[in-house]
Every structure is written in structure tokens, then in C-alpha cells.
Motif scaffolding. Sequence first.
Motif, PDB file in Angstrom:
ATOM      1  N   UNK A   1      14.116  12.597   7.370  1.00  0.00           N
ATOM      2  CA  UNK A   1      15.104  12.714   6.296  1.00  0.00           C
ATOM      3  C   UNK A   1      14.553  12.142   4.998  1.00  0.00           C
ATOM      4  N   UNK A   2      13.973  10.945   5.082  1.00  0.00           N
ATOM      5  CA  UNK A   2      13.418  10.311   3.891  1.00  0.00           C
ATOM      6  C   UNK A   2      12.273  11.144   3.320  1.00  0.00           C
ATOM      7  N   UNK A   3      11.424  11.675   4.191  1.00  0.00           N
ATOM      8  CA  UNK A   3      10.310  12.511   3.735  1.00  0.00           C
ATOM      9  C   UNK A   3      10.812  13.771   3.042  1.00  0.00           C
TER      10      UNK A   3
ATOM     11  N   UNK B   1       5.096  10.666   3.879  1.00  0.00           N
ATOM     12  CA  UNK B   1       5.223  10.275   5.283  1.00  0.00           C
ATOM     13  C   UNK B   1       5.893   8.911   5.347  1.00  0.00           C
ATOM     14  N   UNK B   2       6.900   8.796   6.195  1.00  0.00           N
ATOM     15  CA  UNK B   2       7.553   7.516   6.461  1.00  0.00           C
ATOM     16  C   UNK B   2       7.159   7.065   7.864  1.00  0.00           C
ATOM     17  N   UNK B   3       6.982   5.777   8.043  1.00  0.00           N
ATOM     18  CA  UNK B   3       6.553   5.281   9.349  1.00  0.00           C
ATOM     19  C   UNK B   3       7.018   3.845   9.551  1.00  0.00           C
TER      20      UNK B   3
ATOM     21  N   UNK C   1       6.536   3.794   3.555  1.00  0.00           N
ATOM     22  CA  UNK C   1       6.382   5.153   3.046  1.00  0.00           C
ATOM     23  C   UNK C   1       5.064   5.261   2.294  1.00  0.00           C
ATOM     24  N   UNK C   2       4.356   6.376   2.494  1.00  0.00           N
ATOM     25  CA  UNK C   2       3.207   6.708   1.665  1.00  0.00           C
ATOM     26  C   UNK C   2       3.429   8.117   1.128  1.00  0.00           C
ATOM     27  N   UNK C   3       3.168   8.303  -0.166  1.00  0.00           N
ATOM     28  CA  UNK C   3       3.336   9.617  -0.780  1.00  0.00           C
ATOM     29  C   UNK C   3       2.005  10.074  -1.357  1.00  0.00           C
ATOM     30  N   UNK C   4       1.818  11.377  -1.386  1.00  0.00           N
ATOM     31  CA  UNK C   4       0.679  11.973  -2.080  1.00  0.00           C
ATOM     32  C   UNK C   4       1.178  12.489  -3.419  1.00  0.00           C
ATOM     33  N   UNK C   5       0.625  11.958  -4.504  1.00  0.00           N
ATOM     34  CA  UNK C   5       1.058  12.331  -5.849  1.00  0.00           C
ATOM     35  C   UNK C   5      -0.028  13.151  -6.537  1.00  0.00           C
ATOM     36  N   UNK C   6       0.390  14.108  -7.340  1.00  0.00           N
ATOM     37  CA  UNK C   6      -0.566  14.965  -8.043  1.00  0.00           C
ATOM     38  C   UNK C   6      -0.916  14.406  -9.413  1.00  0.00           C
ATOM     39  N   UNK C   7      -0.233  13.355  -9.830  1.00  0.00           N
ATOM     40  CA  UNK C   7      -0.530  12.696 -11.095  1.00  0.00           C
ATOM     41  C   UNK C   7      -0.134  11.234 -10.966  1.00  0.00           C
ATOM     42  N   UNK C   8      -0.652  10.371 -11.829  1.00  0.00           N
ATOM     43  CA  UNK C   8      -0.330   8.938 -11.715  1.00  0.00           C
ATOM     44  C   UNK C   8       1.171   8.687 -11.811  1.00  0.00           C
ATOM     45  N   UNK C   9       1.681   7.897 -10.895  1.00  0.00           N
ATOM     46  CA  UNK C   9       3.088   7.499 -10.913  1.00  0.00           C
ATOM     47  C   UNK C   9       3.200   6.142 -10.226  1.00  0.00           C
TER      48      UNK C   9
ATOM     49  N   UNK D   1      10.657  -0.858   2.862  1.00  0.00           N
ATOM     50  CA  UNK D   1      10.114  -2.199   2.672  1.00  0.00           C
ATOM     51  C   UNK D   1       8.767  -2.157   1.963  1.00  0.00           C
ATOM     52  N   UNK D   2       8.025  -1.079   2.182  1.00  0.00           N
ATOM     53  CA  UNK D   2       6.714  -0.933   1.544  1.00  0.00           C
ATOM     54  C   UNK D   2       6.514   0.519   1.143  1.00  0.00           C
ATOM     55  N   UNK D   3       5.967   0.733  -0.051  1.00  0.00           N
ATOM     56  CA  UNK D   3       5.715   2.090  -0.536  1.00  0.00           C
ATOM     57  C   UNK D   3       4.310   2.160  -1.119  1.00  0.00           C
ATOM     58  N   UNK D   4       3.553   3.178  -0.720  1.00  0.00           N
ATOM     59  CA  UNK D   4       2.186   3.372  -1.187  1.00  0.00           C
ATOM     60  C   UNK D   4       2.068   4.726  -1.882  1.00  0.00           C
ATOM     61  N   UNK D   5       1.257   4.773  -2.933  1.00  0.00           N
ATOM     62  CA  UNK D   5       0.997   6.023  -3.652  1.00  0.00           C
ATOM     63  C   UNK D   5      -0.466   6.392  -3.464  1.00  0.00           C
ATOM     64  N   UNK D   6      -0.704   7.560  -2.872  1.00  0.00           N
ATOM     65  CA  UNK D   6      -2.056   8.081  -2.699  1.00  0.00           C
ATOM     66  C   UNK D   6      -2.242   9.306  -3.593  1.00  0.00           C
ATOM     67  N   UNK D   7      -3.501   9.579  -3.905  1.00  0.00           N
ATOM     68  CA  UNK D   7      -3.823  10.790  -4.661  1.00  0.00           C
ATOM     69  C   UNK D   7      -4.737  11.700  -3.852  1.00  0.00           C
ATOM     70  N   UNK D   8      -4.782  11.463  -2.542  1.00  0.00           N
ATOM     71  CA  UNK D   8      -5.533  12.326  -1.632  1.00  0.00           C
ATOM     72  C   UNK D   8      -4.593  12.782  -0.526  1.00  0.00           C
ATOM     73  N   UNK D   9      -5.043  13.726   0.282  1.00  0.00           N
ATOM     74  CA  UNK D   9      -4.196  14.278   1.337  1.00  0.00           C
ATOM     75  C   UNK D   9      -3.907  13.237   2.412  1.00  0.00           C
ATOM     76  N   UNK D  10      -2.731  13.313   2.989  1.00  0.00           N
ATOM     77  CA  UNK D  10      -2.368  12.426   4.083  1.00  0.00           C
ATOM     78  C   UNK D  10      -3.042  12.904   5.368  1.00  0.00           C
ATOM     79  N   UNK D  11      -3.386  11.996   6.278  1.00  0.00           N
ATOM     80  CA  UNK D  11      -4.088  12.396   7.508  1.00  0.00           C
ATOM     81  C   UNK D  11      -3.205  13.240   8.417  1.00  0.00           C
ATOM     82  N   UNK D  12      -3.771  14.341   8.912  1.00  0.00           N
ATOM     83  CA  UNK D  12      -3.048  15.233   9.815  1.00  0.00           C
ATOM     84  C   UNK D  12      -3.915  15.547  11.025  1.00  0.00           C
ATOM     85  N   UNK D  13      -3.248  15.897  12.131  1.00  0.00           N
ATOM     86  CA  UNK D  13      -3.993  16.274  13.330  1.00  0.00           C
ATOM     87  C   UNK D  13      -4.298  17.766  13.312  1.00  0.00           C
ATOM     88  N   UNK D  14      -4.865  18.263  14.404  1.00  0.00           N
ATOM     89  CA  UNK D  14      -5.292  19.662  14.443  1.00  0.00           C
ATOM     90  C   UNK D  14      -4.126  20.637  14.378  1.00  0.00           C
TER      91      UNK D  14
END
Length: 512
Positions: A417-419, A432-434, A447-455, A475-488
Motif C-alpha cells: 500500500x505504501x509503495x 520499496x517498503x520493508x 522505505x527506499x525510493x528510486x528518484x529520477x532527480x534530486x529530492x 521510521x527510516x527513508x532512503x533516496x536512491x538514484x539507481x534501480x532497486x534490487x530485483x530477482x529474476x
Amino acid sequence: MTTSPSRRAPARCTLDQVVAHWARLQPERAALRWQGSAEPPLSWGQLQRRIVRTAQALRADVAACEAVAVVCASSNAFHVLVNALWRLGAGVVLVDRNWGPAIVLDLISLVGCRTLFADAAQAIPAIAGVRRRAIPDLTGDDVAVADDTAPVEPDVDRVAIYATTSGTTDNPKCVVITHRQIRAAYDACLSAHDFGAVASCACLFEVNSLGVLGVCFLLQREIGAGTTVFPSFSLANIGESWQAVMVGEFGFVYLVPPLVRLLNTLPPQRPEARHLLAFCSAAPVAEAELRRLESRYALRAFNSYGLTELTFAVFFGCRAEDGGASESIGRPVGIQARLVDDAGQLVPGAGTGELHIAGPMLTAGYLRNPRATSASWDAGWLRTGDIAERDEEGRYYLRGRKKDVVLRGGYTYYLHELEHYLRRAPAVVDACAFKGRDLPSGDELCVVVQAVEPIAAEVLLGWIREHLGATKLPNALYVWHCALPRNSNGKIQRNVLSQLHLQGRMHTEETT
């Protein structure tokens, strides 16, 4: 032991008619009380008179079978309104007052509501095509009037409640619950335990969903028991509130795991006049914790288990072989239960597998969501997504969750829901929330998000607060600018992100 039929409301009546039944039998007994609040108490007779008058005032605007949204509130007026709508044949869409406007709009659009009731203090924005009305308040006016709103024949198959349960496919997901289904669930509960000594329930939580409304109010009304609400209860004043519960004439209380842990740190109190019946839900409490709780207070505690799709709890705990508290959620009562292994085969006898449940309280599926329905319903059985163990005596124990959820502060937070909503936030393309660490208040929500621009993380936290509500803040939020890890299979690897977080290797600032 089971509750005597003489203590139960008639079987074939709707939820509002349960109130009418007890108003006839015990009009002067308390139905609703508010501990330490200016809200006045209501007797069963007063409650019924206000329900009738409210139904009369609304019947020109509310049609039978209409879905009407009501923002949950801790007040007499809220309970009167919900029962008045049932009396008019309407279905009630329960709206959590902590939800942000995006969630409210999605739910109302899904169900097709034309009217939303909320009190003046609730900041619900205007919604196109939906009438916003104040919750009627008839305080101080309990004059008896002729009741011309009662149906000739009770229609127990009418919709009582539209309840939401967020999950893994689309958001929000909603189930439709009839009066017959929800009362079948309460009947199973009363068959599993003897509520004969319960005259009043202590409610320590605000009503924000069917869960608290069901266990602390609707279930109690099945046996004519009143409810005393502690509106000022918080973890900060837990000692004062719990002392009031211990010295009061209560027979039932609803608890959640973080509250049990905190109660076990308080000085023990053991009034010997009676034993309080306590249901623990949201997640099983360990046997040692339950036994410590029982040794410190005059109560008998049971782990219960249920899902919104099942309208209420369907397992109600049991005692261990030595008579003490047990971690088990108990044996099936009023339902069928089975375990299915990873190969889709039934698990015979003792063993472990995914818990499937069937019974008269099971809803028909998710409203206007056939894909999610087919994923969770199987020929009259609900695939719960929870892993359970069954012992040689037929007792069940929860051992894990297939569903991705976080339990925090006694409430269940669905990660998908959060995602779903975070992907609508500015600059965010993936999220992704975990679960993180185990905190005193429950699971850490990350939560970690992939952003396409600085935020900045602070900007995203502000967006969550504004659009989803403060209770959804991680409780914790991270901003990434690369793809989140996914399985096959293309699924995000929550376990990888959780490990990175626990190891302090997320490589961005943590916001708490």
C-alpha cells in the motif's frame, strides 16, 4: 466453555436490531461510557432512541442499499449514526480518520459513495460528486418518538460494512460484509468462550477500522455488554489507564503485543473479585509473555487470529495442557481450516503449511477486483498468506507470514500500500517498503525510493504526511538514484534491502 444462548441476542436480526433488542430488555443499563471525558454516557434506551431519531432525520437522503462513507470517531454520535444507517438499510464504508486524501478518494471512488459523514474536526477535503455532511449530534435530546423506521422483516443479507484491507495487487482492496456474515463470526467467538460474566468491556483504542469497532463494541452488544472507552489512553499514561481497568468492573479487554510488553513492566495488580478475559491480536504474543501477564494481573489472556476478509477473528486461542496461557491461536470453531504445502498439497495431521479458511463469515472476494480475488479465494476457501503449524491435538500456531506486512503500534501496515502511493510522489519512479529492526513499539518501517532527480528525504516525508497521513510515516527513508534490487522474476528483493539497512550500508542519510 461456551456462552449460554440466554445471554445472546436473537440469531436472525441485523446489527442495529441487536441494539433494539437490548434496549427493550435493559433500557437503563449503560451501553456506552467515556472514561475521563466530557462525552456523556448512554444507556441502551437512550442509544436506541437516538438511533431512531437519527434514522428519521436521514431517511429522505439515504436510500436502502446505498453505500455511505463515515469517518470513524470516538463519540456517541458516531455509534448512533452507524446504527441509524443500518436501520435504513444502508451499507457503511468505514474511513480511518488518519488516512490522507489520496486513500480516501480511492476508496470512495471504488465503492461509489455519494455521501460522506465526518465531524467538524476531521480534515477531509472536498471530493467531486460527494456530499460532505456533519455527523448528527443529538446530545441532550432523548425524547421518545414513534419508531416508524423499523423494517417489517430483518434482511440479514444486506450489506453492513465495506471494509478495506490493503494487499499485494491493487490498492485499496475492499470486502463487502453482510449482517449475516459478521454475526456468524461473533457467534463463533461466543461458542469458543464463555462471556457469561462479561458485563462491560474496556476499550483502550480509538475506533479507526472494523477491528476495534468489532471486538470492543459490536461483539459486546451480542451479549448486551456495555463498552467503556478510554479516549485519553496513550503509552505515556498507560499506568493510570490500566489501573482504572483493573479496579473497574470490566469483564473483557482487547490488547496488542506492544501493550502486553509494556504492561509486563508495570507493578502487578491482582484484584481477586473477578478474572478479566483478554484477547491479544495483530500478532501472536509469546507464551512466556502471556503467562507473565496473567501472573501480574487478574486476567486470562488468549491469542486470537482473524482477517478483514473473514470479517472478524476466527481463532480465539486456548489454554495449554497445564491450564496456563498458550501461544496457540486455538482450534477451529465455526470454521473449516486446512494447511497447504508449497506444492499445493493438503498437509495431513500435524504439520506446517499455508493456512486456508472457509466458513459462513468468509466474504465473497474483493470488490471490483477479480484478479486479487482469484489470487486469494479458492472454491470457497481463503488463502490467508499466513504460515501456521498444527499439532497432534489440532491446535494451531502462527509461524510466519507470506504477506509483506509490518506490525507497528498494534496496527498492521501493508508494505505494498505504501509503495503504491509513494510511486505517485514527485520525482519517484520506484519504491520499496520493508521491515527493519524490532522496536519497543513494534516493527521498524523502512522505505527506499528510486528518484529520477534530486529530492530531499524531508520533502518525501512531508508528501507522505500530507497525502497518506502521519501514521504512514516510515521510521527510516532512503533516496536512491539507481534501480532497486530485483530477482529474476522482477520482484524487489526486500530481504536484500533489509540487510543493507541493518548493516548500515544504505549509503544515504537516514531520517527518523
